[in-house]
Design an enzyme around this catalytic site. Structure first.
Site, PDB file in Angstrom:
ATOM      1  N   TYR A   1      84.622  66.180  40.437  1.00  0.00           N
ATOM      2  CA  TYR A   1      86.081  66.161  40.597  1.00  0.00           C
ATOM      3  C   TYR A   1      86.725  67.431  40.040  1.00  0.00           C
ATOM      4  CZ  TYR A   1      85.773  61.336  42.137  1.00  0.00           C
ATOM      5  OH  TYR A   1      85.491  60.208  42.859  1.00  0.00           O
TER       6      TYR A   1
HETATM    7  C1  LIG Z   1      78.250  61.600  43.476  1.00  0.00           C
HETATM    8  C2  LIG Z   1      78.011  61.610  44.989  1.00  0.00           C
HETATM    9  C3  LIG Z   1      79.247  61.040  45.690  1.00  0.00           C
HETATM   10  C4  LIG Z   1      77.769  63.057  45.444  1.00  0.00           C
HETATM   11  O1  LIG Z   1      77.540  63.029  46.852  1.00  0.00           O
HETATM   12  P1  LIG Z   1      76.750  64.212  47.585  1.00  0.00           P
HETATM   13  O2  LIG Z   1      77.034  64.118  49.043  1.00  0.00           O
HETATM   14  O3  LIG Z   1      75.336  64.166  47.166  1.00  0.00           O
HETATM   15  O4  LIG Z   1      77.448  65.510  46.973  1.00  0.00           O
HETATM   16  P2  LIG Z   1      77.541  66.923  47.671  1.00  0.00           P
HETATM   17  O5  LIG Z   1      76.219  67.247  48.294  1.00  0.00           O
HETATM   18  O6  LIG Z   1      78.737  66.982  48.547  1.00  0.00           O
HETATM   19  O7  LIG Z   1      77.747  67.847  46.417  1.00  0.00           O
HETATM   20  C5  LIG Z   1      79.046  68.249  46.016  1.00  0.00           C
HETATM   21  C6  LIG Z   1      78.977  68.941  44.699  1.00  0.00           C
HETATM   22  O8  LIG Z   1      78.918  67.966  43.683  1.00  0.00           O
HETATM   23  C7  LIG Z   1      77.780  68.173  42.881  1.00  0.00           C
HETATM   24  N1  LIG Z   1      77.265  66.840  42.567  1.00  0.00           N
HETATM   25  C8  LIG Z   1      76.646  66.017  43.409  1.00  0.00           C
HETATM   26  N2  LIG Z   1      76.336  64.865  42.790  1.00  0.00           N
HETATM   27  C9  LIG Z   1      76.783  64.990  41.533  1.00  0.00           C
HETATM   28  C10 LIG Z   1      76.751  64.142  40.410  1.00  0.00           C
HETATM   29  N3  LIG Z   1      76.214  62.918  40.411  1.00  0.00           N
HETATM   30  N4  LIG Z   1      77.315  64.605  39.290  1.00  0.00           N
HETATM   31  C11 LIG Z   1      77.867  65.825  39.239  1.00  0.00           C
HETATM   32  N5  LIG Z   1      77.930  66.667  40.266  1.00  0.00           N
HETATM   33  C12 LIG Z   1      77.387  66.246  41.400  1.00  0.00           C
HETATM   34  C13 LIG Z   1      76.829  68.987  43.707  1.00  0.00           C
HETATM   35  O9  LIG Z   1      75.995  69.766  42.901  1.00  0.00           O
HETATM   36  C14 LIG Z   1      77.765  69.823  44.523  1.00  0.00           C
HETATM   37  O10 LIG Z   1      78.202  70.956  43.811  1.00  0.00           O
HETATM   38  P3  LIG Z   1      77.879  72.422  44.376  1.00  0.00           P
HETATM   39  O11 LIG Z   1      78.436  72.452  45.779  1.00  0.00           O
HETATM   40  O12 LIG Z   1      78.609  73.301  43.420  1.00  0.00           O
HETATM   41  O13 LIG Z   1      76.407  72.513  44.355  1.00  0.00           O
HETATM   42  C15 LIG Z   1      76.750  60.791  45.369  1.00  0.00           C
HETATM   43  O14 LIG Z   1      75.645  61.264  44.623  1.00  0.00           O
HETATM   44  C16 LIG Z   1      76.896  59.302  45.141  1.00  0.00           C
HETATM   45  O15 LIG Z   1      77.383  58.575  46.003  1.00  0.00           O
HETATM   46  N6  LIG Z   1      76.486  58.817  43.946  1.00  0.00           N
HETATM   47  C17 LIG Z   1      76.600  57.419  43.645  1.00  0.00           C
HETATM   48  C18 LIG Z   1      78.049  56.968  43.609  1.00  0.00           C
HETATM   49  C19 LIG Z   1      78.910  57.750  42.636  1.00  0.00           C
HETATM   50  O16 LIG Z   1      78.521  58.037  41.516  1.00  0.00           O
HETATM   51  N7  LIG Z   1      80.127  58.077  43.125  1.00  0.00           N
HETATM   52  C20 LIG Z   1      81.123  58.745  42.351  1.00  0.00           C
HETATM   53  C21 LIG Z   1      82.161  57.729  42.027  1.00  0.00           C
HETATM   54  S1  LIG Z   1      83.230  58.236  40.771  1.00  0.00           S
END
Ligand SMILES: CC(C)(COP(=O)(O)OP(=O)(O)OC[C@H]1O[C@@H](n2cnc3c(N)ncnc32)[C@H](O)[C@@H]1OP(=O)(O)O)[C@@H](O)C(=O)NCCC(=O)NCCS
Length: 172
Positions: free
Chosen positions: A140
């Site tokens: 975020y």
């Molecule tokens: C967190 C989540 C939404 C990320 O989805 P994703 O499609 O894998 O993320 P993206 O590939 O678009 O990555 C976006 C950015 O966020 C970062 N990122 C991804 N997962 C992350 C995590 N768990 N924590 C921190 N940063 C994260 C990536 O490194 C990337 O950064 P970059 O572009 O600088 O490398 C996914 O892992 C998920 O659904 N997790 C379980 C549910 C959850 O925790 N949701 C958040 C609710 S608050």
């Protein structure tokens, strides 16, 4: 390489049961509440799907919310109504099979663009979210969200004015 659809509204016949982001709370909400809330009009969920199969790859939900003025940094508290109107980015999740491919970025971009466009018609100060844990705060923060320093629930928010300055919602 898989192709994905642009975000679209959740539909009655979407297979929410097959979705698994690895977090029980977000799976449960999506399977049990996303469609019901959609029907009630209390939240709007948008999904990105795999183009070939139609399977749900990720989702984001938006609704309206309020922010207590006392949660803001002191410098932002003066001359503001209390509470302040907000858009809640309530849930954001990506299926485990598709994580790490920029889907969350696309959903976030879509959600923030939607919020800015809405704010042109309906007054709104910020986009609010409640990160599930400290790990996702960085995700975020990358989109301009900051901690609300005096909120006991540790939510994060980004001001609509800052999103506009960053180019969100710009047309053409
Ligand atoms: C967190 C989540 C939404 C990320 O989805 P994703 O499609 O894998 O993320 P993206 O590939 O678009 O990555 C976006 C950015 O966020 C970062 N990122 C991804 N997962 C992350 C995590 N768990 N924590 C921190 N940063 C994260 C990536 O490194 C990337 O950064 P970059 O572009 O600088 O490398 C996914 O892992 C998920 O659904 N997790 C379980 C549910 C959850 O925790 N949701 C958040 C609710 S608050």
């Amino acid at each position: 390489m898989a192709a994905f659809t642009p975000p679209r509204p959740l539909a009655a016949d979407d297979d929410t049961a097959a979705f698994d982001c690895g977090r029980d709370a977000l799976n449960h909400w999506f399977r049990r509440h996303a469609w019901r809330n959609q029907e009630l009009g209390v939240s709007r969920t948008s999904v990105i799907c795999e183009a070939e199969t139609g399977g749900i790859v990720g989702y984001v939900s938006l609704s309206t919310a309020q922010v207590e003025r006392a949660w803001l940094p002191k410098a932002q508290q003066r001359n503001r109504p209390d509470p302040l109107p907000a858009i809640l980015l309530g849930q954001l999740a990506v299926d485990r099979r598709w994580q790490g491919q920029g889907i969350a970025r696309s959903l976030m971009f879509y959600a923030l663009t939607t919020a800015v466009r809405l704010s042109e018609q309906v007054g709104c100060f910020c986009v609010l979210t409640h990160p599930l844990d400290d790990d996702v705060r960085a995700l975020y923060a990358a989109f301009g969200f900051e901690d609300l320093p005096f909120d006991p629930a540790r939510s994060m928010a980004v001001r609509i004015a800052d999103l506009v300055r960053s180019g969100f919602g710009a047309t053409g």
